[in-house]
Design an enzyme around this catalytic site. Structure first.
Site, PDB file in Angstrom:
ATOM      1  N   ASN A   7     -15.354  -9.119   0.375  1.00 25.73           N
ATOM      2  CA  ASN A   7     -15.206  -7.668   0.447  1.00 25.73           C
ATOM      3  C   ASN A   7     -14.019  -7.197  -0.387  1.00 25.73           C
ATOM      4  OD1 ASN A   7     -15.670  -4.988   1.254  1.00 25.73           O
ATOM      5  ND2 ASN A   7     -14.248  -5.175   2.957  1.00 25.73           N
TER       6      ASN A   7
ATOM      7  N   GLU B 139     -23.141  -8.141  -0.798  1.00 20.98           N
ATOM      8  CA  GLU B 139     -22.029  -9.092  -0.860  1.00 20.98           C
ATOM      9  C   GLU B 139     -22.261 -10.318   0.016  1.00 20.98           C
ATOM     10  OE1 GLU B 139     -18.526  -7.763   2.194  1.00 20.98           O
ATOM     11  OE2 GLU B 139     -18.858  -6.537   0.431  1.00 20.98           O
TER      12      GLU B 139
ATOM     13  N   SER C 208     -18.194  10.609   5.673  1.00 22.84           N
ATOM     14  CA  SER C 208     -16.834  10.928   6.095  1.00 22.84           C
ATOM     15  C   SER C 208     -16.246  12.041   5.241  1.00 22.84           C
ATOM     16  CB  SER C 208     -15.950   9.687   6.011  1.00 22.84           C
ATOM     17  OG  SER C 208     -15.903   9.192   4.689  1.00 22.84           O
TER      18      SER C 208
ATOM     19  N   TRP D 112     -18.508  -7.342   7.114  1.00 27.12           N
ATOM     20  CA  TRP D 112     -17.166  -6.775   7.104  1.00 27.12           C
ATOM     21  C   TRP D 112     -16.386  -7.106   8.368  1.00 27.12           C
ATOM     22  CZ3 TRP D 112     -17.884  -1.272   4.538  1.00 27.12           C
ATOM     23  CH2 TRP D 112     -18.160  -1.464   3.175  1.00 27.12           C
TER      24      TRP D 112
ATOM     25  N   CYS E 219      -6.853  -0.843   2.306  1.00 27.84           N
ATOM     26  CA  CYS E 219      -6.849  -2.014   3.180  1.00 27.84           C
ATOM     27  C   CYS E 219      -7.798  -1.778   4.344  1.00 27.84           C
ATOM     28  CB  CYS E 219      -5.443  -2.279   3.715  1.00 27.84           C
ATOM     29  SG  CYS E 219      -4.210  -2.562   2.437  1.00 27.84           S
TER      30      CYS E 219
ATOM     31  N   HIS F 127     -13.463   7.337  -5.590  1.00 27.75           N
ATOM     32  CA  HIS F 127     -12.321   6.431  -5.612  1.00 27.75           C
ATOM     33  C   HIS F 127     -11.296   6.815  -6.674  1.00 27.75           C
ATOM     34  CE1 HIS F 127     -15.394   4.087  -3.472  1.00 27.75           C
ATOM     35  NE2 HIS F 127     -14.369   3.581  -2.830  1.00 27.75           N
TER      36      HIS F 127
ATOM     37  N   GLU G 219     -23.991   4.010  -5.439  1.00 25.05           N
ATOM     38  CA  GLU G 219     -22.950   4.316  -6.430  1.00 25.05           C
ATOM     39  C   GLU G 219     -23.524   4.202  -7.822  1.00 25.05           C
ATOM     40  OE1 GLU G 219     -20.556   3.638  -9.642  1.00 25.05           O
ATOM     41  OE2 GLU G 219     -21.466   1.867  -8.743  1.00 25.05           O
TER      42      GLU G 219
ATOM     43  N   LYS H 138       0.841  -1.203   0.000  1.00 25.99           N
ATOM     44  CA  LYS H 138       0.000   0.000   0.000  1.00 25.99           C
ATOM     45  C   LYS H 138       0.876   1.253   0.000  1.00 25.99           C
ATOM     46  CE  LYS H 138      -2.785   2.664   3.289  1.00 25.99           C
ATOM     47  NZ  LYS H 138      -3.870   3.131   2.411  1.00 25.99           N
TER      48      LYS H 138
END
Length: 763
Positions: free
Chosen positions: A126, A614, A442, A570, A525, A703, A674, A19
């Site tokens: 995920n 999911e 956020s 999650w 991550c 993103h 989305e 990352k």
């Protein structure tokens, strides 16, 4: 002798090294050559971690995504990036995220970037992959350099290499036609590229190739089943041996098909498909290898080794050298090394196994099968002690929680009035304009925010000073939103490390790792909490922060919560009770928070269910059971609220057209989704289904670092208005803004608010 192998290893590194290396390159702080060299170093380290295996995967490493790697291997690049010169890696990142590195020699050629590839969930995990794009004119041109380079590295290091590739039918099935063409019509063009790849691997001395076809655990129409017959008739009789890998579920009606394919071996997920092992043995020709996934590659609990051996030993006697054992799937979905965890509660730590520990478990099983259980007496005894300790621990079971679950009634999931009666009450209270604007929750997590949180957790910052620091960040977020002219504000979530971990830290029944990172997409991550016991909420979790934020503004302030299904999906979830029971426990705990927010005067409450889809079983015939308890869990969480309280929910990066009725059954007043990367295609469901409530189709792809124009967002909303009445549309980004910087967020939201005003003027 039993053969051991692995389907894939976590690529990010035990401390998220990949990352940081990739993000450093994107920022222009390191060179392309340095990034590539670091990738080689990380691969070498991971191959060393797997050295005890008989066969080690090669090609499972990716700088961003394995499906994107396969697209580049096959020469299937979107038209919009084909004209750019420069290194292949830069084009790779353009498809992944809209642009490559700051300061690369050809950055000017792509101006502000290009449209990033669409991203969606990898089966029911995920992990997000970049969706391959097809048109009727798509051609494939093999570029095997990436895989051949990694193979050469492995051979030079003495690695017993098994190259790993995504199979042709899964690759087509998971891609998207960008026109009206039939994806299957491309199969005759695709097969030669795969055949060429296998030939090139054979010339390098490769004996076995793992070819992943997880689409086989889903329901396939007859033409897709025929595609397997066609593809493997051409590929299965070459100079390399193919191990056809399936995982995440059962073969069911595809088992007979698979048994007839001319491949040298089959990998079966022997946890999800344990009941099919005997049928596979019976149906496969007697010269085929049967690989069984006996270690859970999706969860972090220790394997009950004695229990596995009880059913596996007769299989080993029957198959002999034909038996291979492995984890169920790639270990991409679990953290790297439990030995990094020095602060985790000792009891809970003794119940866990991360990737490296799972491979050690595999070694113990192989030794027991090859040499008898007496060869690993101590290891089996230690394992059994941990299994028994967890099973009997009083920390796992809470009688009060079990009584609350037994007391759930249908009425707890029902709002007092229907949406038609609630909507005017909410409108009178909130007084919002047409096309109201909001964000998903956020705002950027700056270095200052992360530093303050880190200092507080380390004990170097006292609670009073930490609260003061977070209140300062909340005030900044509120001021910025008021300047921008947003209609419904959020407090910015500066105090939250993660949308699941933050809540889990305040609930009984959860534990947390320091380094339990897994890749969600690209360099993103997550560190899933460990749901080990019954769930209860000792205290309010968000009320003080939201109350403070609301005190700073006269505009509506959203309370922000994570929903029970997302908390479940999650997390690393306990495997000793049905998932539905854990979800109901979460629903009751979060319901208490909803009611406390409402009592504190919060009139808008968002309960995020980003992960609802999911959790769907991979076979549609099994969806109803899951959706029944998942939707009911959400309704229990949300529907104690008064009519005047507006309930929002959010879902991101999921195809949900086929579950739209269940989403409507959630009965949220507003849903945000989305749609920016999919160009509003996710709203196609609304052409045939009259969605009854309000909806915010995301118009800003958070993103990507690209800043959307006002015109672009207006056009997207006009497409939305063709499907949903304008009076029920909201304008918002497609996800939270945590990972972006203010320098990107401010102009993007400025354009978004301008788009809403333009839409209102034309309304």
């Amino acid at each position: 002798m039993v053969t051991t192998h692995n389907l894939g290893f976590p690529r990010i590194g035990a401390k998220r090294e990949l990352k940081f290396a990739v993000e450093s390159y994107w920022k222009g702080e390191t060179t392309r050559d340095a990034l590539k060299a670091f990738g080689a170093e990380l691969r070498q380290r991971h191959w060393h971690d797997q050295a005890a295996l008989d066969l080690v995967p090669v090609g499972d490493f990716a700088f961003y995504d394995q499906m994107l790697d396969m697209s580049f291997t096959l020469g299937n690049l979107p038209q919009r990036v084909q004209g750019f010169h420069g290194d292949t890696l830069d084009n790779y990142f353009r498809v992944a995220r809209g642009r490559s590195a700051k300061g690369t020699e050809d950055h000017a050629a792509c101006c502000g970037g290009v449209a990033a590839g669409e991203m969606t969930k990898w089966f029911d995990t995920n992990y997000h992959y970049i969706v391959p794009e097809f048109t009727a004119a798509t051609e494939f041109k093999l570029d095997a350099s990436r895989l051949l380079e990694q193979l050469a590295e492995a051979k030079a290091q003495g690695v017993k290499a098994k190259p790993v590739i995504v199979g042709p039918v899964t690759y087509l099935a998971l891609g998207k036609a960008k026109d009206d063409s039939n994806k299957l019509a491309l199969l005759p063009r695709l097969i030669p590229a795969y055949a060429d790849l296998l030939t090139q691997l054979a010339t390098q001395g490769v004996e076995w190739v793992q070819i992943d076809e997880p689409i086989l655990v889903t329901e396939l129409a007859a033409d897709w089943q025929q595609a397997f017959t066609t593809a493997y008739a051409a590929l299965g009789n070459g100079k390399v041996k193919l191990l056809l890998a399936t995982y995440f579920g059962q073969l069911q009606d595809n088992l007979a098909l698979v048994a007839k394919l001319p491949v040298a071996g089959l990998h079966l997920d022997a946890i999800n498909a344990r009941d099919e092992v005997s049928a596979v043995i019976e149906k496969l020709p007697s010269d085929r290898v049967i690989s069984l996934g006996v270690i859970n590659g999706r969860n972090i609990w220790k394997t009950d080794l004695n229990s596995v051996l009880n059913w596996l030993e007769p299989v080993a006697r029957q198959l002999g050298d034909r038996l291979w054992i492995a984890p169920t799937c790639s270990l991409l979905h679990v953290p790297v090394d439990l030995n990094s965890e020095q602060k985790l509660d000792g009891d809970i730590r003794s119940w866990l196994a991360f990737a490296i520990q799972k491979l050690a478990e595999l070694k113990v099983l192989a030794l027991a099968l090859n040499n008898g259980r007496q060869a690993v007496t101590a290891e089996l005894a230690d394992n059994q002690s941990a299994i028994d300790a967890r099973r009997n621990s009083p920390r796992v079971n809470n009688p009060t929680v079990k009584a609350a679950i037994a007391g759930i009634t249908k009425a707890m999931g029902d709002r007092k009035s229907g949406y038609a009666q609630r909507a005017p009450k909410q409108a009178a209270q909130l007084k919002l304009p047409a096309y109201p604007t909001t964000t998903i929750g956020s705002f950027p997590q700056t270095a200052e925010i992360r530093h303050a949180r880190s200092e507080f957790k380390a004990g170097r910052l006292n609670e009073a000073d930490y609260v003061k620091a977070m209140q300062s960040e909340i005030a900044h977020s509120v001021r910025e939103q008021e300047k921008l002219g947003l209609d419904v504000l959020v407090h910015g979530e500066c105090e939250r490390n993660d949308m699941v971990e933050y809540f889990g830290e305040q609930l009984d029944g959860y534990a947390f790792s320091q380094f339990g990172w897994v890749q969600s997409y690209g360099s993103r991550c997550v560190k899933p909490p460990i749901l080990f016991g019954d769930i209860a909420r000792p205290n309010a979790m968000t009320v003080a922060w939201i109350r403070y934020a609301q005190s700073l503004t006269s505009k509506p302030m959203k309370g922000m919560l994570t929903g029970p299904v997302t908390m479940l999906n999650w997390s690393f979830v306990r495997d000793d009770q049905p998932r539905s029971v854990s979800c109901y426990q979460l629903a009751l705990a979060i319901r208490e928070e909803v009611l406390d927010l409402e009592k504190a005067g919060v009139n808008v409450i968002q309960i995020d269910e980003a992960a609802l889809r999911e959790g769907l079983p991979l076979r549609q015939s099994q969806w109803k059971q899951y959706l029944d308890w998942a939707v009911e869990s959400f309704r229990i969480t949300a529907n104690g609220a008064q009519d005047e309280t507006q309930i929002h929910t959010h879902m991101c990066y999921s195809e949900f057209n086929d579950i739209i009725e269940s989403i409507a059954d959630m009965d949220a007043d507003v849903i945000t989704i989305e749609t920016s990367r999919s160009d509003m295609e996710l709203l196609d469901a609304f052409e045939n289904f009259q969605y009854p409530n309000e909806i915010g189709p995301g118009v800003y792809d958070i993103h990507s670092p690209n800043i959307p124009t006002t015109e672009h967002m207006v056009n997207l909303m006009k497409k939305a208005a063709e499907r949903v009445p304008a009076e029920r549309l909201w304008v918002n980004p497609d996800c939270g803004l945590k990972t972006r910087g203010w320098a990107e967020v401010t102009p993007a939201l400025t354009n978004m608010v301008a788009a809403a005003r333009e839409l209102r003027a034309a309304h």
